[in-house]
Design an enzyme around this catalytic site. Structure first.
Site, PDB file in Angstrom:
ATOM      1  N   LYS A  14       0.828  -1.203   0.000  1.00  0.00           N
ATOM      2  CA  LYS A  14       0.000   0.000   0.000  1.00  0.00           C
ATOM      3  C   LYS A  14       0.872   1.267   0.000  1.00  0.00           C
ATOM      4  O   LYS A  14       2.092   1.189   0.189  1.00  0.00           O
ATOM      5  CB  LYS A  14      -0.919  -0.048   1.231  1.00  0.00           C
ATOM      6  CG  LYS A  14      -1.855  -1.271   1.243  1.00  0.00           C
ATOM      7  CD  LYS A  14      -2.725  -1.270   2.487  1.00  0.00           C
ATOM      8  CE  LYS A  14      -3.659  -2.464   2.516  1.00  0.00           C
ATOM      9  NZ  LYS A  14      -4.552  -2.423   3.693  1.00  0.00           N
ATOM     10  N   TYR A  54     -12.684  -2.658  -2.558  1.00  0.00           N
ATOM     11  CA  TYR A  54     -13.104  -2.339  -1.190  1.00  0.00           C
ATOM     12  C   TYR A  54     -14.599  -2.027  -1.089  1.00  0.00           C
ATOM     13  O   TYR A  54     -15.044  -1.492  -0.072  1.00  0.00           O
ATOM     14  CB  TYR A  54     -12.286  -1.147  -0.673  1.00  0.00           C
ATOM     15  CG  TYR A  54     -10.857  -1.514  -0.318  1.00  0.00           C
ATOM     16  CD1 TYR A  54     -10.568  -2.573   0.550  1.00  0.00           C
ATOM     17  CD2 TYR A  54      -9.777  -0.800  -0.839  1.00  0.00           C
ATOM     18  CE1 TYR A  54      -9.262  -2.910   0.866  1.00  0.00           C
ATOM     19  CE2 TYR A  54      -8.458  -1.125  -0.511  1.00  0.00           C
ATOM     20  CZ  TYR A  54      -8.217  -2.183   0.344  1.00  0.00           C
ATOM     21  OH  TYR A  54      -6.924  -2.524   0.676  1.00  0.00           O
ATOM     22  N   PHE A  62     -15.014   4.114   8.026  1.00  0.00           N
ATOM     23  CA  PHE A  62     -13.614   4.326   7.643  1.00  0.00           C
ATOM     24  C   PHE A  62     -13.407   4.327   6.134  1.00  0.00           C
ATOM     25  O   PHE A  62     -12.276   4.507   5.660  1.00  0.00           O
ATOM     26  CB  PHE A  62     -12.701   3.284   8.312  1.00  0.00           C
ATOM     27  CG  PHE A  62     -12.958   1.841   7.934  1.00  0.00           C
ATOM     28  CD1 PHE A  62     -12.465   1.304   6.757  1.00  0.00           C
ATOM     29  CD2 PHE A  62     -13.678   1.008   8.781  1.00  0.00           C
ATOM     30  CE1 PHE A  62     -12.675  -0.025   6.417  1.00  0.00           C
ATOM     31  CE2 PHE A  62     -13.898  -0.326   8.456  1.00  0.00           C
ATOM     32  CZ  PHE A  62     -13.402  -0.840   7.270  1.00  0.00           C
ATOM     33  N   THR A  96      -5.074  -7.595  10.819  1.00  0.00           N
ATOM     34  CA  THR A  96      -5.271  -6.202  10.362  1.00  0.00           C
ATOM     35  C   THR A  96      -4.625  -5.150  11.261  1.00  0.00           C
ATOM     36  O   THR A  96      -3.991  -4.218  10.766  1.00  0.00           O
ATOM     37  CB  THR A  96      -6.793  -5.905  10.258  1.00  0.00           C
ATOM     38  OG1 THR A  96      -7.364  -6.883   9.394  1.00  0.00           O
ATOM     39  CG2 THR A  96      -7.057  -4.518   9.685  1.00  0.00           C
ATOM     40  N   ASN A 117      -1.724  -0.218   7.278  1.00  0.00           N
ATOM     41  CA  ASN A 117      -1.139  -1.484   7.731  1.00  0.00           C
ATOM     42  C   ASN A 117      -0.282  -2.142   6.645  1.00  0.00           C
ATOM     43  O   ASN A 117      -0.120  -3.354   6.616  1.00  0.00           O
ATOM     44  CB  ASN A 117      -2.235  -2.419   8.250  1.00  0.00           C
ATOM     45  CG  ASN A 117      -3.303  -2.703   7.205  1.00  0.00           C
ATOM     46  OD1 ASN A 117      -3.172  -2.295   6.056  1.00  0.00           O
ATOM     47  ND2 ASN A 117      -4.346  -3.397   7.594  1.00  0.00           N
ATOM     48  N   HIS A 120      -1.939  -5.669   1.806  1.00  0.00           N
ATOM     49  CA  HIS A 120      -3.187  -6.423   1.723  1.00  0.00           C
ATOM     50  C   HIS A 120      -2.820  -7.817   1.253  1.00  0.00           C
ATOM     51  O   HIS A 120      -1.966  -7.976   0.381  1.00  0.00           O
ATOM     52  CB  HIS A 120      -4.135  -5.782   0.696  1.00  0.00           C
ATOM     53  CG  HIS A 120      -5.247  -6.707   0.276  1.00  0.00           C
ATOM     54  ND1 HIS A 120      -6.406  -6.846   0.996  1.00  0.00           N
ATOM     55  CD2 HIS A 120      -5.357  -7.567  -0.772  1.00  0.00           C
ATOM     56  CE1 HIS A 120      -7.184  -7.740   0.403  1.00  0.00           C
ATOM     57  NE2 HIS A 120      -6.564  -8.189  -0.673  1.00  0.00           N
ATOM     58  N   GLU A 131      -9.320 -11.945  -7.078  1.00  0.00           N
ATOM     59  CA  GLU A 131      -8.568 -10.727  -6.725  1.00  0.00           C
ATOM     60  C   GLU A 131      -7.378 -10.531  -7.656  1.00  0.00           C
ATOM     61  O   GLU A 131      -7.075  -9.411  -8.068  1.00  0.00           O
ATOM     62  CB  GLU A 131      -8.079 -10.803  -5.266  1.00  0.00           C
ATOM     63  CG  GLU A 131      -9.182 -10.616  -4.260  1.00  0.00           C
ATOM     64  CD  GLU A 131      -8.675 -10.108  -2.910  1.00  0.00           C
ATOM     65  OE1 GLU A 131      -7.476 -10.260  -2.620  1.00  0.00           O
ATOM     66  OE2 GLU A 131      -9.505  -9.562  -2.164  1.00  0.00           O
TER      67      GLU A 131
END
Ligand code: CMP
Length: 159
Positions: A14, A54, A62, A96, A117, A120, A131
């Site tokens: 990320k 997402y 969030f 997470t 974090n 993913h 995915e």
């Protein structure tokens, strides 16, 4: 060639991984474990990908913050392969919440946050192959035998 018992799973590094200079560290952890990189690219997430990837969090408080964070800089997407790779990758990544993830995991060692974090990893219940398809075209993925393969697994683990 990939062995028939090899699984594939998606890992996203990320924007915080990129900004905190942790891309090499993170790729290295999967490599050292004995997992095989079979796809790797940098991309900028936009509206469409955020919605696809997402969408299930769209009604969460969030979500707006998650979208802002995930589009704040490029990400690096990676396909990781190996026998039992899906569960092995999740163990390496950790749960997470970075602040309570076990030491030794990427999040446990390098993250303090629920949101930022670093990585993913596909959840086995959410179809890792679907995915992978979201982020990679077939021609961007590779199947090959690595020279350490016969030392990573015993013959009975491959039968
Ligand atoms: P990831 O594994 O990519 O799945 C969804 C992401 O949403 C998660 O990692 C975090 O980056 C983020 N996330 C999950 N829960 C929260 C939360 N409670 N607050 C903020 N961000 C969250």
């Amino acid at each position: 060639m990939n062995h028939p018992k090899e699984e594939r799973t998606l890992v996203l590094m990320k924007p915080d991984a990129l900004q905190r200079n942790l891309l090499g560290e993170i790729v290295g952890r999967f490599e050292k474990k004995g997992l095989k990189i079979t796809g790797l690219k940098m991309l900028q997430m936009g509206e469409v990908l955020i919605k696809e990837h997402y969408g299930k969090y769209a009604d969460k408080g969030f979500f707006a913050g998650l979208k802002k964070y995930m589009t704040s800089a490029p990400i690096v997407a990676m396909v990781v392969s190996g026998v039992r790779a899906i569960s092995a990758v999740r163990v390496i990544v950790g749960p997470t919440k970075g602040y309570e993830a076990p030491a030794g995991s990427i999040r446990g060692d390098l993250s303090m946050s629920i949101q930022t974090n670093l990585v993913h990893a596909s959840d086995p219940s959410e179809d890792p192959e679907a995915e992978i398809k979201r982020f990679f075209k077939p021609e961007e993925l590779f199947a090959y035998k690595k020279i350490d393969f016969d030392y990573l697994y015993s013959a009975d683990e491959l039968a």
